[in-house]
Structures are given as C-alpha cells and as structure tokens.
Design an enzyme around this catalytic site. Sequence first.
Site, PDB file in Angstrom:
ATOM      1  N   SER A  31       0.815  -1.128  -0.027  1.00  8.40           N
ATOM      2  CA  SER A  31      -0.158   0.141  -0.026  1.00  8.40           C
ATOM      3  C   SER A  31       0.859   1.326  -0.015  1.00  8.40           C
ATOM      4  O   SER A  31       1.680   1.092   0.785  1.00  8.40           O
ATOM      5  CB  SER A  31      -1.034  -0.103   1.134  1.00  8.40           C
ATOM      6  OG  SER A  31      -1.711   1.215   1.228  1.00  8.40           O
ATOM      7  N   LYS A  55      -3.328   2.423  -2.331  1.00  8.66           N
ATOM      8  CA  LYS A  55      -3.178   3.369  -1.268  1.00  8.66           C
ATOM      9  C   LYS A  55      -4.234   3.386  -0.284  1.00  8.66           C
ATOM     10  O   LYS A  55      -5.328   3.241  -0.523  1.00  8.66           O
ATOM     11  CB  LYS A  55      -2.967   4.659  -2.195  1.00  8.66           C
ATOM     12  CG  LYS A  55      -3.019   5.939  -1.333  1.00  8.66           C
ATOM     13  CD  LYS A  55      -1.477   6.044  -0.643  1.00  8.66           C
ATOM     14  CE  LYS A  55      -1.344   7.027   0.302  1.00  8.66           C
ATOM     15  NZ  LYS A  55      -0.276   6.711   1.245  1.00  8.66           N
ATOM     16  N   ASN A  79       9.364   8.651   4.611  1.00  5.08           N
ATOM     17  CA  ASN A  79       8.192   9.406   4.151  1.00  5.08           C
ATOM     18  C   ASN A  79       7.289   9.797   5.071  1.00  5.08           C
ATOM     19  O   ASN A  79       7.044   9.425   6.130  1.00  5.08           O
ATOM     20  CB  ASN A  79       7.465   8.676   3.072  1.00  5.08           C
ATOM     21  CG  ASN A  79       6.157   7.857   3.652  1.00  5.08           C
ATOM     22  OD1 ASN A  79       4.992   8.432   3.857  1.00  5.08           O
ATOM     23  ND2 ASN A  79       6.524   6.549   3.998  1.00  5.08           N
ATOM     24  N   GLY A  82       1.427  11.270   4.980  1.00  5.25           N
ATOM     25  CA  GLY A  82       0.130  11.640   5.671  1.00  5.25           C
ATOM     26  C   GLY A  82      -0.975  11.146   5.119  1.00  5.25           C
ATOM     27  O   GLY A  82      -2.179  11.891   5.355  1.00  5.25           O
ATOM     28  N   LEU A  83      -0.828   9.880   4.448  1.00  7.44           N
ATOM     29  CA  LEU A  83      -2.199   9.121   3.886  1.00  7.44           C
ATOM     30  C   LEU A  83      -3.037   9.885   3.113  1.00  7.44           C
ATOM     31  O   LEU A  83      -4.263  10.000   3.061  1.00  7.44           O
ATOM     32  CB  LEU A  83      -2.881   8.712   5.317  1.00  7.44           C
ATOM     33  CG  LEU A  83      -2.260   7.534   5.985  1.00  7.44           C
ATOM     34  CD1 LEU A  83      -2.851   7.164   7.449  1.00  7.44           C
ATOM     35  CD2 LEU A  83      -1.750   6.384   5.344  1.00  7.44           C
ATOM     36  N   ASN A 109      -6.351  -1.030   1.330  1.00  4.20           N
ATOM     37  CA  ASN A 109      -6.080  -0.746   2.582  1.00  4.20           C
ATOM     38  C   ASN A 109      -6.851   0.369   3.278  1.00  4.20           C
ATOM     39  O   ASN A 109      -6.999   1.487   2.326  1.00  4.20           O
ATOM     40  CB  ASN A 109      -4.504  -0.223   2.372  1.00  4.20           C
ATOM     41  CG  ASN A 109      -3.752   0.138   3.529  1.00  4.20           C
ATOM     42  OD1 ASN A 109      -3.919   1.188   4.162  1.00  4.20           O
ATOM     43  ND2 ASN A 109      -2.886  -0.682   3.980  1.00  4.20           N
ATOM     44  N   CYS A 140       0.473   3.380  10.688  1.00  4.62           N
ATOM     45  CA  CYS A 140       0.952   4.534  10.006  1.00  4.62           C
ATOM     46  C   CYS A 140       1.857   5.560  11.170  1.00  4.62           C
ATOM     47  O   CYS A 140       1.098   6.030  11.907  1.00  4.62           O
ATOM     48  CB  CYS A 140       0.071   5.387   8.951  1.00  4.62           C
ATOM     49  SG  CYS A 140       0.953   6.529   8.122  1.00  4.62           S
ATOM     50  N   THR A 203       6.161   1.018   8.104  1.00  6.89           N
ATOM     51  CA  THR A 203       7.293   1.782   8.165  1.00  6.89           C
ATOM     52  C   THR A 203       7.787   2.101   9.736  1.00  6.89           C
ATOM     53  O   THR A 203       7.039   1.961  10.511  1.00  6.89           O
ATOM     54  CB  THR A 203       7.408   3.437   7.414  1.00  6.89           C
ATOM     55  OG1 THR A 203       6.091   3.784   8.156  1.00  6.89           O
ATOM     56  CG2 THR A 203       7.189   3.136   5.960  1.00  6.89           C
TER      57      THR A 203
HETATM   58  C1  LIG Z   1       5.326   6.666   0.095  1.00  5.93           C
HETATM   59  C2  LIG Z   1       4.715   5.513   0.883  1.00  5.93           C
HETATM   60  C3  LIG Z   1       3.441   5.576   1.380  1.00  5.93           C
HETATM   61  C4  LIG Z   1       2.810   4.623   2.092  1.00  5.93           C
HETATM   62  N1  LIG Z   1       1.275   4.579   2.212  1.00  5.93           N
HETATM   63  C5  LIG Z   1       1.201   3.691   3.085  1.00  5.93           C
HETATM   64  C6  LIG Z   1      -0.422   3.443   3.095  1.00  5.93           C
HETATM   65  O1  LIG Z   1      -1.348   4.407   2.738  1.00  5.93           O
HETATM   66  N2  LIG Z   1      -0.967   2.510   3.952  1.00  5.93           N
HETATM   67  C7  LIG Z   1      -0.045   1.514   4.601  1.00  5.93           C
HETATM   68  O2  LIG Z   1      -0.709   0.808   5.184  1.00  5.93           O
HETATM   69  N3  LIG Z   1       1.267   1.520   4.368  1.00  5.93           N
HETATM   70  C8  LIG Z   1       1.751   2.571   3.690  1.00  5.93           C
HETATM   71  N4  LIG Z   1       3.150   2.568   3.474  1.00  5.93           N
HETATM   72  C9  LIG Z   1       3.937   1.470   3.903  1.00  5.93           C
HETATM   73  C10 LIG Z   1       4.323   0.385   2.925  1.00  5.93           C
HETATM   74  O3  LIG Z   1       3.193  -0.300   2.520  1.00  5.93           O
HETATM   75  C11 LIG Z   1       5.295  -0.663   3.527  1.00  5.93           C
HETATM   76  O4  LIG Z   1       4.580  -1.373   4.663  1.00  5.93           O
HETATM   77  C12 LIG Z   1       6.573  -0.055   3.916  1.00  5.93           C
HETATM   78  O5  LIG Z   1       7.115   0.873   3.068  1.00  5.93           O
HETATM   79  C13 LIG Z   1       7.729  -1.260   4.107  1.00  5.93           C
HETATM   80  O6  LIG Z   1       7.973  -1.934   2.905  1.00  5.93           O
HETATM   81  P1  LIG Z   1       9.287  -1.457   1.914  1.00  5.93           P
HETATM   82  O7  LIG Z   1      10.058  -1.485   2.905  1.00  5.93           O
HETATM   83  O8  LIG Z   1       9.320  -2.483   0.810  1.00  5.93           O
HETATM   84  O9  LIG Z   1       8.562  -0.059   1.336  1.00  5.93           O
HETATM   85  C14 LIG Z   1       3.709   3.627   2.614  1.00  5.93           C
HETATM   86  C15 LIG Z   1       5.060   3.512   2.387  1.00  5.93           C
HETATM   87  C16 LIG Z   1       5.617   4.607   1.536  1.00  5.93           C
HETATM   88  C17 LIG Z   1       7.058   4.428   1.020  1.00  5.93           C
END
Ligand SMILES: Cc1cc2nc3c(=O)[nH]c(=O)nc-3n(C[C@H](O)[C@H](O)[C@H](O)COP(=O)(O)O)c2cc1C
Length: 330
Positions: A31, A55, A79, A82-83, A109, A140, A203
Amino acid sequence: MAETTGTPAAAPDLSVRLGPLRLANPVLVASGTFGYGEEYADFLDPGRLGAVIVKGISLLPRPGNPPPRLVETPAGMINAIGLENVGVDRFIDVKLPLLRQRRATVIVNIFGNTVDEYAGLASKLDGEDGVAALEINISCPNVKQGGMVFGTDPATAAAVVGAVRARTALPLITKLTPNVTRIGEIARAAVDAGTDAISCINTVAAMAVDIFSRRPKLANVFGGLSGPAVKPIALRCTYEVLQAVKCPVIGVGGIGTATDALEFMLLGARAVQVGTANFVNPGVSVEILEGIERFLRFQGLDRIEDFIGTLDTECLFPFAEDACGVLDLS
Ligand SMILES: Cc1cc2nc3c(=O)[nH]c(=O)nc-3n(C[C@H](O)[C@H](O)[C@H](O)COP(=O)(O)O)c2cc1C
C-alpha cells in the site's frame, strides 16, 4: 526435502492460501507504493501479481501532510505523506473499475480517525465487486490519528479489528507497526478479534535533519523509514509474529529481490509485499515473481507451499554460500 538440482516438468505452483484468501502467487505490491495501479500500467500487468494493495483509503478524501514529505537516506527512504487519498467514494467510482478491468486482485488498505470510521469503510467496501480483501492499517507512523495510535496497544488494535469484522465478510488482513516493544501481543489481539491474516511491517518511525538550514528535512519532522534498511527489522518482526500466532502472515519491508522475498517465506510468511523497491524499478514485482519461480525450479520444488516455513533454526552453519553465483535471482 527435494533434490536441489532436479527440474520439474510443469511450471511450479505458486498459488498460496491465506486463510479464506486464495492468491495465484505470493507477490503483492505494498500500500502507498503502487498508487491505485494505473500509475504502473505502462510497466507491468497488475493482473500478474498475487494482489495489488491500493493506497490507504479513508472515508473522506485527505490532502496529506504539507511538503517536504519524502527524504532519501543511504539505505532507504523516509516518508511523511500523511495518507493522502481520494476517499472511499471516489475510489469505488473511479479507481476500482480500472483495476477490475485489468483483472487485478485488489486488496483495499483502510484507515480511520476513529473505530467507527474503520467500521464505516468496511461497510462501504463490503460486497463491492472486485475487492478481494481489506488490509486494516493500524500502523502508519506519520499522522497524528488514524494510524499507529491504534496499533501500539492490544486493546485498541482489537477494537478496530473487531469493529471491521462485524461489518464485513471479506477476508481481513491487519497491518502491524514495528514501533512497539512486543509485536506478538498486538498480533494475538488482532487474531482474537477476527483478523484472517497479518501483514508486517509498516514503516519504522524515523527522522532526518539538515545541518545547514538547521531544520528537520520533513515538514512533519517525523516520518516512516522504508526500503533496504528495514528488512532485518521486518524479518525479526515476521518471525516474532509467526511464533505468537497461528494465522497466515504476509512479510513486508525492504523486499527488492526474489532472494529478499524468499527469506520472508523461509521464515513462514505465506506471501510478501514489495514497497519502496517499486519506486526504484517499477517492474520489480514481476521480476521478483519470476525469480521465485526460477528458484523453485532450481530446487526441484513443485509448489511454493513446500518451501514456506522450512527455516532450520537448529543448525546455524555452514551457510550455503557456494550457491551464490550458480543461480541469478536478481
Ligand atoms: C510513500 C509511501 C506511502 C505509504 N503509504 C501507506 C499507506 O497508505 N498505507 C499503509 O498501510 N502503508 C503505507 N506505506 C507502507 C508500505 O506499504 C510498507 O509497509 C513499507 O514501506 C515497508 O515496505 P518497503 O520497505 O518494501 O517499502 C507507505 C510507504 C511509502 C514508502
């Protein structure tokens, strides 16, 4: 254990079961890193992936945090988006039909500021054609409400999952934050409240500053670290959650190659999500899928299910480093 060099005649079976959810293969996109799918249409067919996790969606549209909202570090990205999102109604009317047309398996999500908002989202999405499951974001780190606040306490995590469970028959995946002391306890609360699967991790709370302007690099001051830096944390969390609960787990955090994905599956994750790596190489998720298939053929395995959870924690040496170079999984 199968032979290590045999070549099965048929293509290996990559399908996986996550409780009630059946996926054609275990490679999902995370997401917030794949938009609503259309942004990546030129690079890959979203229908080839196990699922597209869109997203994060809220009841009403959100503009997100003010810029700057992204900062690069040597090992990943922080990042504080802020959703930002289009809101559930516009998602259903405009974004979902495109994904449906492309035959993508869609996981939505969701997040809210209150337990009732989560429940309201579940009601709206329940029975919506083309929605395969909901992923409940209680994790988040860069919004004041509606995010990590629910995911750091077993009771609030259970309240959210229970309220969503009461409003939908869709398979539920609860997404956990690593920003807690005992992630297994949160996982247990989510399972007891009715989640069908867990994804971990979101994150890692993080910060970056600039010595010349003497200011934080993000307007929000804090953000969420993702990418290669978080993979070892995500592996540890996945392992802890797998020890704590019986339910299926989806590994996420720093996955950028088939080897990374297979590491999570070796621990017992039944699927993986590719996040930040999509920004570096928009076709990476399909490359990871192809790498997993090559690995299974190389190992003489007919089914990915035969590899999942086969980690041997008894004997730590030797590492099979001589296999490096024999098989290119990048
Ligand atoms: C730019 C960005 C936006 C994200 N937006 C969401 C989100 O809307 N909802 C969510 O559950 N996780 C969100 N995440 C978290 C990711 O889905 C993921 O859990 C996290 O980045 C760890 O995985 P990665 O290291 O492969 O990026 C976001 C991550 C990034 C980098």
